[in-house]
Structure formats: structure tokens, C-alpha cells
Scaffold this motif. Structure first.
Motif, PDB file in Angstrom:
ATOM      1  N   ASP A 267      -6.955  -8.751 -35.547  1.00  0.00           N
ATOM      2  CA  ASP A 267      -5.612  -8.925 -35.018  1.00  0.00           C
ATOM      3  C   ASP A 267      -4.520  -8.651 -36.054  1.00  0.00           C
ATOM      4  O   ASP A 267      -3.418  -9.169 -35.948  1.00  0.00           O
TER       5      ASP A 267
ATOM      6  N   ASP B  83     -13.167 -11.900 -33.137  1.00  0.00           N
ATOM      7  CA  ASP B  83     -11.931 -12.453 -33.707  1.00  0.00           C
ATOM      8  C   ASP B  83     -11.089 -13.077 -32.592  1.00  0.00           C
ATOM      9  O   ASP B  83     -10.540 -14.179 -32.739  1.00  0.00           O
TER      10      ASP B  83
ATOM     11  N   HIS C 208     -12.289 -19.911 -38.186  1.00  0.00           N
ATOM     12  CA  HIS C 208     -11.815 -19.005 -39.227  1.00  0.00           C
ATOM     13  C   HIS C 208     -12.140 -19.510 -40.632  1.00  0.00           C
ATOM     14  O   HIS C 208     -12.366 -18.714 -41.545  1.00  0.00           O
TER      15      HIS C 208
ATOM     16  N   HIS D  31     -14.850  -8.884 -40.243  1.00  0.00           N
ATOM     17  CA  HIS D  31     -14.208 -10.199 -40.076  1.00  0.00           C
ATOM     18  C   HIS D  31     -14.543 -10.829 -38.708  1.00  0.00           C
ATOM     19  O   HIS D  31     -14.891 -12.001 -38.617  1.00  0.00           O
TER      20      HIS D  31
ATOM     21  N   VAL E 261     -16.162 -14.420 -37.604  1.00  0.00           N
ATOM     22  CA  VAL E 261     -15.492 -15.390 -36.735  1.00  0.00           C
ATOM     23  C   VAL E 261     -16.406 -15.748 -35.551  1.00  0.00           C
ATOM     24  O   VAL E 261     -16.458 -16.901 -35.126  1.00  0.00           O
TER      25      VAL E 261
HETATM   26 ZN    ZN Z   1      -9.085 -13.423 -37.574  1.00  0.00          ZN
END
Ligand code: ZN
Length: 370
Positions: free
Chosen positions: A121, A171, A254, A271, A275
Motif C-alpha cells: 500500500d 498486506d 504488521h 512484505h 503480513v
Molecule cells: Zn503493510
């Protein structure tokens, strides 16, 4: 503390939106720096440059060095200043976008983010995640302003790698469960205040859109096609996830995800994959979370191919001693794990990670995937 909500000035999404880049950006600036790597330039360069030139925008083409380091941001900022650009385009993945955000803050340029994958994001946010020259994450920094334009071409994203798209869903999946945790304790968000009703509604919508459209979108991206599900999930991955985390807040999902890169075995993960495992850890940590919903979320992760077990994140057979390294950070001072309506200790985190792995294995078994 005041309630604060922040967002980019304009968000444009659709198939072939790159062709409209020139007309959209000419309202923002007349001389544009474009930062990208050779691979991304090969994919979208011709269309983007043609659109900018058609609109009378002068282009300063700059190759990205590959990591969002302070040195790279300073280098790009100097080019922005020397060339006198008034708008800067970041075209590519999160690191390219984060570098331009930082450089533009130094040089005083407007910012346009053009994500070519929907893996996290970064495109809408005011943040840069910093790396050192060895590729280790060293923290993050907000510039206090969000991009002037976020331009998302869904056909480009559907043509991109499926693992990146799935990581984006990982995410985005953290958004609602983390915002919900933060709202229960009125925890600070990343915008310098506390959450609004709007941020909460966006976070819940993000979750609902993923649950309803995630599998359909995954299949379409596998075939490089854009359908209604892809449009909705791109909006969830980029817009809703970005607005939700920044104005809603983050918690254990996170925090655990950000600790995983300290294990060399996890270095290949994106990432959003981290998550994804962090979400299950948070759901196992929170004993008040609805059992049925917890299983539904894990089954969704299994269905779209997010990592749900220690083996999936490269940590098969990991012992409590090693997990305690993460537990101690998560249970320590200043941790995002404080954003829950219950106390979180190092031991709680270790137990929750072990429970997450067990639940992940059980649900993969149930899906016939173990
Ligand atoms: Zn994130």
C-alpha cells in the motif's frame, strides 16, 4: 488527541489509464522527472513517455538504483533540483515509489505514483520505508503529505507477477483486523491522530472486497486478464489498504511481519507475505476473536496461496528460543502490539506464532494441500 484522516489528492484506476497520464499530469506540472528501472521502462516506457510528450510535458528520464536508501533519495533529489522539475513520477514497485516520495520532499516537487504491481500500500501513503546499502530495512518516515496523483493501470498490474498481486492481498488483509484492534483502545494512527469512522468503514470494506473477490481476481491475474474482481481487488490492495493502514493504524500483524526479515530464511518474502502470516498470528493472539471468522480468514489465505505455516515462510522446525527474538521485540517498549485491549508479552507472541503455524497446517490439511 484529534481524529485525523489523510489521503492522496487524486486516485485514478482502470485498464490503460497510462494513456491518460499526460492529460492528468499536465494539471500538476510541466517538467517531469520519471524514476524507474530498466525492466519497468521496457514494459510501460513507450506508452507513458508518448502520453507525457503529447501533453507538452518535458521528461527527465532517471534510472532507479534498486533500493530506497537515503543516498539514493539524495541523488534523485539533486537531479530534481538541478533540472528544475515541478512534478516527479515514481513508476514501479514500493521501493521506487518510496524513493521518489523522499526525494520530492527534499526538492519540493509534486509527486505522482504509478504502481506497476499491486503488492503493497505504498502508492497512496505519505511514507518511505528506508533500507541500508545491504538491503536491510532500517525504519520508516512520513513526509506529512500524500501523493498528488495515484495512477493505477489495471491491465499493467494484471500482466505482472501473480505472487506480487497475492502479496498485496496479504498486506490488505491486515487492514481491517489491525484498524479494529486500534479502535478498541483509541490507539494513534500513522497520520498523527486517532482513527475516524471513515477510516474504519474503508478498512471493513477492504476486508469484505477481498473475501468476496480475492479468489476470482487471483485466477484472472493468473491469466493476465482484467475483470470486475481484479478491479475491485486492486482498489482494495492499493487504495483501501493504503487509506486504512495510514488513517486507521496497525497492530500485531504488521509488528510480527516487520520482525520476520531479521531471519535470513525470510529474505525472499515480500512484505504482504509477511503480513499474511502476521494476520494469523494476531488472530491467534486475540482470544476474543470469533473462531469461525478466524478459520474463514486462514482458509482465504490458503485459497489464494499466502504463507500460513512456518514451513511456508522458510522457518520449518523453528524453536521457541529463536521465536523469542521476535517475541521480545513485540512485547517490548514502543511495540505496535500495545494497540490491543489486552496486555501482550513476549511469551504471548511466541505462543501465538506457534498456534498460527498449527492452525495454518490444520487448514492446509483440510484443503487437501498438506
Ligand atoms: Zn503493510
Amino acid at each position: 488527541m484529534n481524529k485525523v484522516f489523510i489521503a492522496p489528492r487524486r486516485y485514478v484506476q482502470g485498464p490503460d489509464t497510462l494513456k491518460e497520464a499526460g492529460s492528468l499530469i499536465s494539471a500538476i506540472g510541466k517538467k517531469a522527472l520519471v524514476l524507474w528501472d530498466a525492466n519497468v521502462k521496457g514494459i510501460v516506457g513507450e506508452t507513458l513517455i508518448a502520453s507525457l510528450k503529447d501533453a507538452g510535458i518535458e521528461v527527465v528520464d532517471v534510472d532507479f538504483n534498486g533500493d530506497s536508501t537515503k543516498g539514493e533519495a539524495d541523488r534523485v533529489a539533486k537531479i530534481m533540483s538541478d533540472e528544475g522539475v515541478d512534478v516527479s513520477l515514481a513508476v514501479g514497485g514500493g521501493k521506487t515509489l518510496d524513493t521518489v516520495k523522499a526525494a520530492a520532499a527534499i526538492a519540493g516537487s509534486k509527486v505522482v505514483t504509478v504502481p506497476t504491481i499491486a503488492s503493497n500500500d505504498s502508492p497512496t501513503s505519505s511514507f518511505t520505508v528506508w533500507y541500508d546499502d545491504d538491503g536491510n530495512c532500517t525504519g520508516f518516515e512520513s513526509w506529512g503529505v500524500n501523493p498528488d496523483l495515484v495512477l493505477v493501470d489495471t491491465q499493467v498490474i494484471a500482466n505482472g507477477p501473480l505472487p506480487a498481486f497475492v502479496a498485496g492481498m496479504g498486506d490488505a488483509l491486515g487492514t481491517w483486523v489491525e484498524c479494529d484492534a486500534c479502535s478498541q483502545v483509541t490507539a494513534p494512527n500513522l497520520a498523527g491522530g486517532t482513527s475516524t469512522l471513515v477510516a474504519m468503514a474503508i478498512a471493513k470494506l477492504c476486508y469484505d472486497v477481498l473475501m468476496e473477490n480475492g479468489v476470482g481476481a487471483m485466477k484472472a491475474v493468473e491469466a493476465n486478464t482484467v475483470n470486475d474482481a481484479v478491479e475491485k481487488v486492486v482498489e482494495a490492495n492499493v487504495l483501501m489498504s493504503g487509506l486504512g493502514f495510514e488513517s486507521g493504524g496497525v497492530a500485531t500483524a504488521h509488528m510480527v511481519a516487520n520482525c520476520l526479515p531479521s531471519f535470513p530464511e525470510c529474505h525472499g518474502l515480500m512484505h504482504g507475505h509477511e503480513v499474511g502470516f502476521g494476520v494469523i498470528t494476531q488472530l491467534c493472539l486475540d482470544k476474543t476473536f470469533d473462531d469461525e471468522k478466524r478459520i474463514k480468514i486462514v482458509d482465504f489465505e490458503v485459497a489464494i496461496g499466502l504463507p500460513v505455516t512456518f514451513a511456508d515462510i522458510g522457518l520449518e522446525g523453528v524453536d521457541r528460543e529463536r521465536l523469542k527474538v521476535i517475541g521480545d521485540i513485540c512485547g517490548g517498549e514502543g511495540s505496535l502490539c500495545a494497540n490491543h485491549p489486552f496486555e501482550v508479552t513476549s511469551e504471548d507472541i511466541v505462543n501465538a506464532m506457534i498456534a498460527a503455524d498449527e492452525l495454518g497446517r490444520e487448514r492446509k490439511n483440510a484443503a487437501g494441500l498438506a
